[in-house]
Motif scaffolding. Structure first.
Motif, PDB file in Angstrom:
ATOM      1  N   GLU A   1     -15.465  -0.704  -3.525  1.00 33.14           N
ATOM      2  CA  GLU A   1     -14.482  -0.517  -4.590  1.00 33.14           C
ATOM      3  C   GLU A   1     -13.220   0.141  -4.032  1.00 33.14           C
ATOM      4  OE1 GLU A   1     -14.450  -1.585  -7.532  1.00 33.14           O
ATOM      5  OE2 GLU A   1     -16.511  -2.093  -8.042  1.00 33.14           O
ATOM      6  N   PRO A   2     -12.546  -0.494  -3.086  1.00 33.70           N
ATOM      7  CA  PRO A   2     -11.361   0.134  -2.485  1.00 33.70           C
ATOM      8  C   PRO A   2     -10.221   0.358  -3.465  1.00 33.70           C
ATOM      9  CG  PRO A   2     -11.551  -2.152  -1.804  1.00 33.70           C
ATOM     10  CD  PRO A   2     -12.836  -1.813  -2.495  1.00 33.70           C
ATOM     11  N   LEU A   3     -10.174  -0.421  -4.554  1.00 26.50           N
ATOM     12  CA  LEU A   3      -9.087  -0.258  -5.519  1.00 26.50           C
ATOM     13  C   LEU A   3      -9.201   1.053  -6.287  1.00 26.50           C
ATOM     14  CD1 LEU A   3      -8.777  -3.883  -6.950  1.00 26.50           C
ATOM     15  CD2 LEU A   3      -7.651  -2.862  -4.971  1.00 26.50           C
ATOM     16  N   TYR A   4     -10.380   1.660  -6.262  1.00 23.01           N
ATOM     17  CA  TYR A   4     -10.559   2.951  -6.924  1.00 23.01           C
ATOM     18  C   TYR A   4      -9.614   4.000  -6.347  1.00 23.01           C
ATOM     19  CZ  TYR A   4     -12.854   7.340  -8.265  1.00 23.01           C
ATOM     20  OH  TYR A   4     -13.116   8.600  -8.740  1.00 23.01           O
ATOM     21  N   TYR A   5      -9.338   3.908  -5.056  1.00 24.88           N
ATOM     22  CA  TYR A   5      -8.490   4.912  -4.417  1.00 24.88           C
ATOM     23  C   TYR A   5      -7.022   4.746  -4.819  1.00 24.88           C
ATOM     24  CZ  TYR A   5     -12.813   5.205  -1.881  1.00 24.88           C
ATOM     25  OH  TYR A   5     -14.139   5.321  -1.588  1.00 24.88           O
ATOM     26  N   ILE A   6      -6.653   3.535  -5.178  1.00 25.63           N
ATOM     27  CA  ILE A   6      -5.318   3.339  -5.744  1.00 25.63           C
ATOM     28  C   ILE A   6      -5.270   3.937  -7.145  1.00 25.63           C
ATOM     29  CG2 ILE A   6      -3.655   1.608  -6.526  1.00 25.63           C
ATOM     30  CD1 ILE A   6      -4.588  -0.176  -4.254  1.00 25.63           C
ATOM     31  N   HIS A   7      -6.357   3.764  -7.891  1.00 21.05           N
ATOM     32  CA  HIS A   7      -6.427   4.299  -9.258  1.00 21.05           C
ATOM     33  C   HIS A   7      -6.260   5.816  -9.271  1.00 21.05           C
ATOM     34  CE1 HIS A   7      -7.725   4.789 -13.395  1.00 21.05           C
ATOM     35  NE2 HIS A   7      -8.703   5.611 -13.004  1.00 21.05           N
ATOM     36  N   ILE A   8      -6.892   6.519  -8.330  1.00 14.25           N
ATOM     37  CA  ILE A   8      -6.789   7.987  -8.307  1.00 14.25           C
ATOM     38  C   ILE A   8      -5.651   8.463  -7.409  1.00 14.25           C
ATOM     39  CG2 ILE A   8      -9.234   8.283  -8.818  1.00 14.25           C
ATOM     40  CD1 ILE A   8      -9.691   8.948  -5.860  1.00 14.25           C
ATOM     41  N   ASN A   9      -4.962   7.496  -6.747  1.00 18.30           N
ATOM     42  CA  ASN A   9      -3.810   7.815  -5.898  1.00 18.30           C
ATOM     43  C   ASN A   9      -4.162   8.873  -4.839  1.00 18.30           C
ATOM     44  OD1 ASN A   9      -1.132   7.518  -5.054  1.00 18.30           O
ATOM     45  ND2 ASN A   9      -0.473   9.296  -6.220  1.00 18.30           N
TER      46      ASN A   9
ATOM     47  N   GLN B   1       0.822  -1.212   0.000  1.00 18.97           N
ATOM     48  CA  GLN B   1       0.000   0.000   0.000  1.00 18.97           C
ATOM     49  C   GLN B   1       0.855   1.261   0.000  1.00 18.97           C
ATOM     50  OE1 GLN B   1      -3.102  -1.395   3.227  1.00 18.97           O
ATOM     51  NE2 GLN B   1      -3.781   0.525   2.341  1.00 18.97           N
ATOM     52  N   LYS B   2       1.878   1.257   0.844  1.00 21.86           N
ATOM     53  CA  LYS B   2       2.747   2.439   0.930  1.00 21.86           C
ATOM     54  C   LYS B   2       3.410   2.730  -0.412  1.00 21.86           C
ATOM     55  CE  LYS B   2       3.932   2.166   5.860  1.00 21.86           C
ATOM     56  NZ  LYS B   2       5.036   1.981   6.836  1.00 21.86           N
ATOM     57  N   ASN B   3       3.867   1.676  -1.085  1.00 26.04           N
ATOM     58  CA  ASN B   3       4.528   1.869  -2.385  1.00 26.04           C
ATOM     59  C   ASN B   3       3.544   2.352  -3.441  1.00 26.04           C
ATOM     60  OD1 ASN B   3       7.043   1.059  -1.425  1.00 26.04           O
ATOM     61  ND2 ASN B   3       6.676  -1.096  -1.903  1.00 26.04           N
ATOM     62  N   GLN B   4       2.340   1.785  -3.452  1.00 22.21           N
ATOM     63  CA  GLN B   4       1.347   2.153  -4.451  1.00 22.21           C
ATOM     64  C   GLN B   4       0.900   3.596  -4.302  1.00 22.21           C
ATOM     65  OE1 GLN B   4      -0.095   0.320  -7.060  1.00 22.21           O
ATOM     66  NE2 GLN B   4       1.540  -1.160  -6.683  1.00 22.21           N
ATOM     67  N   LEU B   5       0.778   4.057  -3.055  1.00 19.88           N
ATOM     68  CA  LEU B   5       0.238   5.388  -2.799  1.00 19.88           C
ATOM     69  C   LEU B   5       1.305   6.403  -2.411  1.00 19.88           C
ATOM     70  CD1 LEU B   5      -2.885   4.212  -0.803  1.00 19.88           C
ATOM     71  CD2 LEU B   5      -2.931   5.315  -3.027  1.00 19.88           C
ATOM     72  N   ASN B   6       2.591   5.992  -2.514  1.00 21.23           N
ATOM     73  CA  ASN B   6       3.684   6.889  -2.144  1.00 21.23           C
ATOM     74  C   ASN B   6       3.492   7.425  -0.728  1.00 21.23           C
ATOM     75  OD1 ASN B   6       6.082   8.367  -2.474  1.00 21.23           O
ATOM     76  ND2 ASN B   6       4.987  10.175  -3.216  1.00 21.23           N
ATOM     77  N   PHE B   7       3.097   6.519   0.175  1.00 17.99           N
ATOM     78  CA  PHE B   7       2.808   6.919   1.558  1.00 17.99           C
ATOM     79  C   PHE B   7       4.125   7.099   2.321  1.00 17.99           C
ATOM     80  CE2 PHE B   7       1.385   6.416   5.889  1.00 17.99           C
ATOM     81  CZ  PHE B   7       0.169   7.090   5.876  1.00 17.99           C
ATOM     82  N   PRO B   8       4.245   8.072   3.236  1.00 21.22           N
ATOM     83  CA  PRO B   8       3.175   8.917   3.791  1.00 21.22           C
ATOM     84  C   PRO B   8       2.944  10.212   3.030  1.00 21.22           C
ATOM     85  CG  PRO B   8       5.177   9.263   5.030  1.00 21.22           C
ATOM     86  CD  PRO B   8       5.515   8.243   3.984  1.00 21.22           C
ATOM     87  N   ASN B   9       3.454  10.347   1.802  1.00 18.60           N
ATOM     88  CA  ASN B   9       3.263  11.571   1.034  1.00 18.60           C
ATOM     89  C   ASN B   9       2.061  11.502   0.102  1.00 18.60           C
ATOM     90  OD1 ASN B   9       5.682  12.786   2.079  1.00 18.60           O
ATOM     91  ND2 ASN B   9       6.842  11.425   0.725  1.00 18.60           N
ATOM     92  N   SER B  10       1.209  10.496   0.310  1.00 17.32           N
ATOM     93  CA  SER B  10       0.041  10.346  -0.552  1.00 17.32           C
ATOM     94  C   SER B  10      -0.940  11.490  -0.323  1.00 17.32           C
ATOM     95  CB  SER B  10      -0.656   9.007  -0.275  1.00 17.32           C
ATOM     96  OG  SER B  10      -0.962   8.875   1.093  1.00 17.32           O
TER      97      SER B  10
END
Length: 291
Positions: free
Chosen positions: A83-91, A54-63
């Motif tokens: 649809e939780p994957l939608y939030y990865i799609h829009i980052n 999750q951190k890598n996908q969303l560039n966390f904690p800078n997401s």
């Protein structure tokens, strides 16, 4: 006008998500977690791998979070709980979305979890008020460990007092929701000192059934909701309801019982001895203004 509307719809991220985004994300998940199909891999390792993914996908904690301006455009997120994957799609994700993503992947990897929530808390360091959502996973020793990407809380921990105390957070009430959508009070797990408050709501000496309870935590001229928004309690047939509240120095609670248009609010000063409260609606006032 029609052309502008068509363009707005066509360029909305939901279109891209359902056209190609969701399929691509699922394909990435299948690839990245293929080696975890081995049943001998521990729950701890599976859970930690989800956190790191999750951190890598969303560039966390800078997401990016959902700020007010963004919410005006993506107000429909309340309809996307499945649809939780939608939030990865829009980052873009806040604590609630991060928890939904983790729980989606936990199900895919056969990790047993439960969803935790608070209606509100006060941060003693900066006096900010916020709500929060996170997850616990059932570990190999049959205990529940904290998983919270939103608070950047890793590795998985059993120390739930550390979860709040190291951040100087005032949690008034903590729950998880079971499969029957009932609230399960776990406040003593997260708050070192608590009281189990018993509230008795009456009207002309008769018990009031199904009275709604609202609770606000007061500290240093700030007030945060702890019961009554997402977390809801109502009195039983006998006009009674019980739940835990956190005990802190210089913290009080405003507690309101209401039924239909009638309600009464009282100030409660928590301690381990004073654990009962009577609220009489016969001396209450209307919650609305009438002409």
């Amino acid at each position: 006008m029609i052309l502008a509307s068509v363009l707005l719809v066509a360029t909305h991220p939901l279109v891209g998500y359902y056209t190609y985004g969701k399929e691509n994300i699922i394909s990435s998940i299948s690839h990245d977690f293929a080696h975890y199909e081995n049943k001998e891999i521990t729950i701890s390792k599976k859970s930690q791998s989800i956190i790191e993914w999750q951190k890598n996908q969303l560039n966390f904690p800078n997401s990016k979070r959902f700020d007010n301006k963004y919410l005006n455009y993506y107000y429909l997120r309340i309809f996307l709980l499945n649809e939780p994957l939608y939030y990865i799609h829009i980052n873009r994700a806040s604590c609630g979305e991060l928890a939904l993503i983790f729980e989606y992947l936990a199900e895919e990897m056969d990790v047993q979890y439960r969803s935790l929530i608070i209606d509100g808390h006060i941060n003693q360091r900066n006096m900010n008020i916020d709500n929060h959502r996170w997850t616990e996973v059932l570990l190999e020793d049959n205990t529940w460990g904290i998983v919270d990407v939103g608070f950047n809380f890793s590795p998985i921990s059993h120390d739930k007092y550390e979860f709040t105390e190291n951040r100087s957070l005032l949690f008034g009430h903590v729950v998880y929701q079971n499969e029957n959508r009932n609230w399960n009070d776990v406040t003593p797990d997260y708050v070192r000192n608590t009281t189990k408050l018993r509230i008795n709501v009456t009207n002309n000496d008769y018990p009031v059934k199904n009275a709604k309870i609202d609770v606000f935590l007061n500290y240093n001229n700030k007030s945060a909701p702890v019961i009554g928004r997402h977390i809801t309690y109502h009195t039983n047939e006998s006009g009674l309801v019980e739940f835990h509240l956190g005990i802190y120095e210089n913290v009080t609670y405003n507690i309101e019982a209401s039924k239909y248009f009638w309600g009464k609010e009282v100030l409660y000063m928590p301690n381990e001895i004073n654990n009962s409260l009577d609220i009489n609606l016969d001396s209450s006032v209307l919650n609305i203004f009438c002409n």
